[in-house]
Design an enzyme around this catalytic site. Structure first.
Site, PDB file in Angstrom:
ATOM      1  CG  HIS A  36      76.277  58.884 -39.009  1.00  8.37           C
ATOM      2  ND1 HIS A  36      75.944  59.431 -37.706  1.00  8.37           N
ATOM      3  CD2 HIS A  36      75.326  58.167 -39.079  1.00  8.37           C
ATOM      4  CE1 HIS A  36      74.850  59.288 -37.129  1.00  8.37           C
ATOM      5  NE2 HIS A  36      74.112  58.403 -37.987  1.00  8.37           N
ATOM      6  CD  GLU A  61      84.570  42.961 -38.692  1.00 10.27           C
ATOM      7  OE1 GLU A  61      84.214  42.547 -39.715  1.00 10.27           O
ATOM      8  OE2 GLU A  61      84.037  42.345 -37.539  1.00 10.27           O
ATOM      9  CD  GLU A  77      76.363  76.830 -42.328  1.00  5.80           C
ATOM     10  OE1 GLU A  77      75.610  77.384 -41.976  1.00  5.80           O
ATOM     11  OE2 GLU A  77      77.063  77.265 -43.055  1.00  5.80           O
TER      12      GLU A  77
HETATM   13  C1  GAR Z   1      81.989  55.256 -34.688  1.00  8.61           C
HETATM   14  O1  GAR Z   1      81.062  54.154 -34.410  1.00  8.61           O
HETATM   15  C2  GAR Z   1      81.526  56.394 -35.247  1.00  8.61           C
HETATM   16  O2  GAR Z   1      80.857  56.214 -36.365  1.00  8.61           O
HETATM   17  C3  GAR Z   1      80.502  57.039 -34.740  1.00  8.61           C
HETATM   18  O3  GAR Z   1      81.224  56.914 -33.010  1.00  8.61           O
HETATM   19  C4  GAR Z   1      81.910  55.602 -32.976  1.00  8.61           C
HETATM   20  C5  GAR Z   1      83.389  56.404 -32.765  1.00  8.61           C
HETATM   21  O4  GAR Z   1      84.052  55.031 -32.554  1.00  8.61           O
HETATM   22  N1  GAR Z   1      80.236  58.324 -34.681  1.00  8.61           N
HETATM   23  C6  GAR Z   1      79.002  58.841 -34.559  1.00  8.61           C
HETATM   24  O5  GAR Z   1      78.196  58.259 -34.176  1.00  8.61           O
HETATM   25  C7  GAR Z   1      79.040  60.433 -34.927  1.00  8.61           C
HETATM   26  N2  GAR Z   1      77.532  60.757 -34.991  1.00  8.61           N
HETATM   27  P1  GAR Z   1      85.789  55.374 -32.481  1.00  8.61           P
HETATM   28  O6  GAR Z   1      86.054  56.472 -31.344  1.00  8.61           O
HETATM   29  O7  GAR Z   1      86.346  54.052 -32.190  1.00  8.61           O
HETATM   30  O8  GAR Z   1      86.241  55.589 -33.781  1.00  8.61           O
END
Ligand code: GAR
Length: 203
Positions: free
Chosen positions: A112, A175, A145
């Protein structure tokens, strides 16, 4: 050995960082088995195929538990089971049903883009900018959950600059995500994560 299933919805850069890491990590105890997408157009699907990993897309006609049942069926087909598997959510933009979470208890991880418990949910980088925090970052946690509320495995901080836009901040966080997620997968595979209540102790 741990059999790994990765769930994506889009670009798949975190998935790629995990797969790259596993290839280079001699003696890795993780076998990537399948990448499953909730969206047919996800860029990550092609990236996964370049690594030779089987991919699958879940029909968006299915809802809730029916959707997740389909995922579990595919995970089982590729031998990613609760007793030998790990499921990594990598930019997976759906909330898992509680049944899924219960079946793969403490075997599902998520990344996240904030220092949880701050800024859960969507657009965490924008939430951080709007709030005016000076430090944000990323978190890898076990999925429970709730929404982004499971036990925290590891975090990395990123300074927020006065000149930052959503894109510049997101890039610097990303990064760090690419370093943090493979590290957590490795810790899991080496059985170095001890869970006491909601605390994860790295042994
Ligand atoms: C990433 O920044 C991840 O942390 C975020 O989406 C992006 C996906 O990038 N995830 C969330 O916000 C989940 N709540 P990616 O498809 O290039 O890995």
């Amino acid at each position: 050995m741990i059999n790994l299933g990765i769930l994506i919805s889009g670009r798949g850069s975190n998935m790629e960082s995990i797969l790259k890491f596993l290839i280079q990590d001699e003696g890795s105890k993780v076998r990537p088995k399948v990448v499953i997408s909730s969206k047919p157009e996800a860029e990550g699907l092609e990236k996964a195929s370049k690594f030779g990993i089987p991919t699958s897309v879940i029909s968006n006609k299915l809802k809730g538990w029916e959707f997740d049942k389909e995922i579990i069926g595919i995970l089982q087909q590729y031998d990613v089971k609760p007793e030998n598997g790990l499921v990594c959510l990598a930019g997976y933009m759906r909330i898992l049903s509680s049944e899924f979470v219960r079946i793969y208890k403490l075997r599902i991880m998520n990344i996240h883009p904030s220092l949880l418990p701050s800024f859960p949910g969507l657009n965490s980088q924008k939430q951080a900018l709007d709030h005016g925090v000076k430090i944000t970052g990323c978190t890898v946690h076990f999925v429970d959950e709730g929404l982004d509320s499971g036990p925290i495995i590891a975090q990395k901080h990123v300074e927020v600059l006065e000149t930052d836009t959503y894109d510049t901040l997101s890039d610097r966080i990303l990064e760090q995500e690419h370093l943090l997620y493979p590290y957590c997968v490795k810790l899991f595979s080496e059985k170095r994560l001890l869970i006491q209540d909601r605390k994860v102790i790295v042994t």
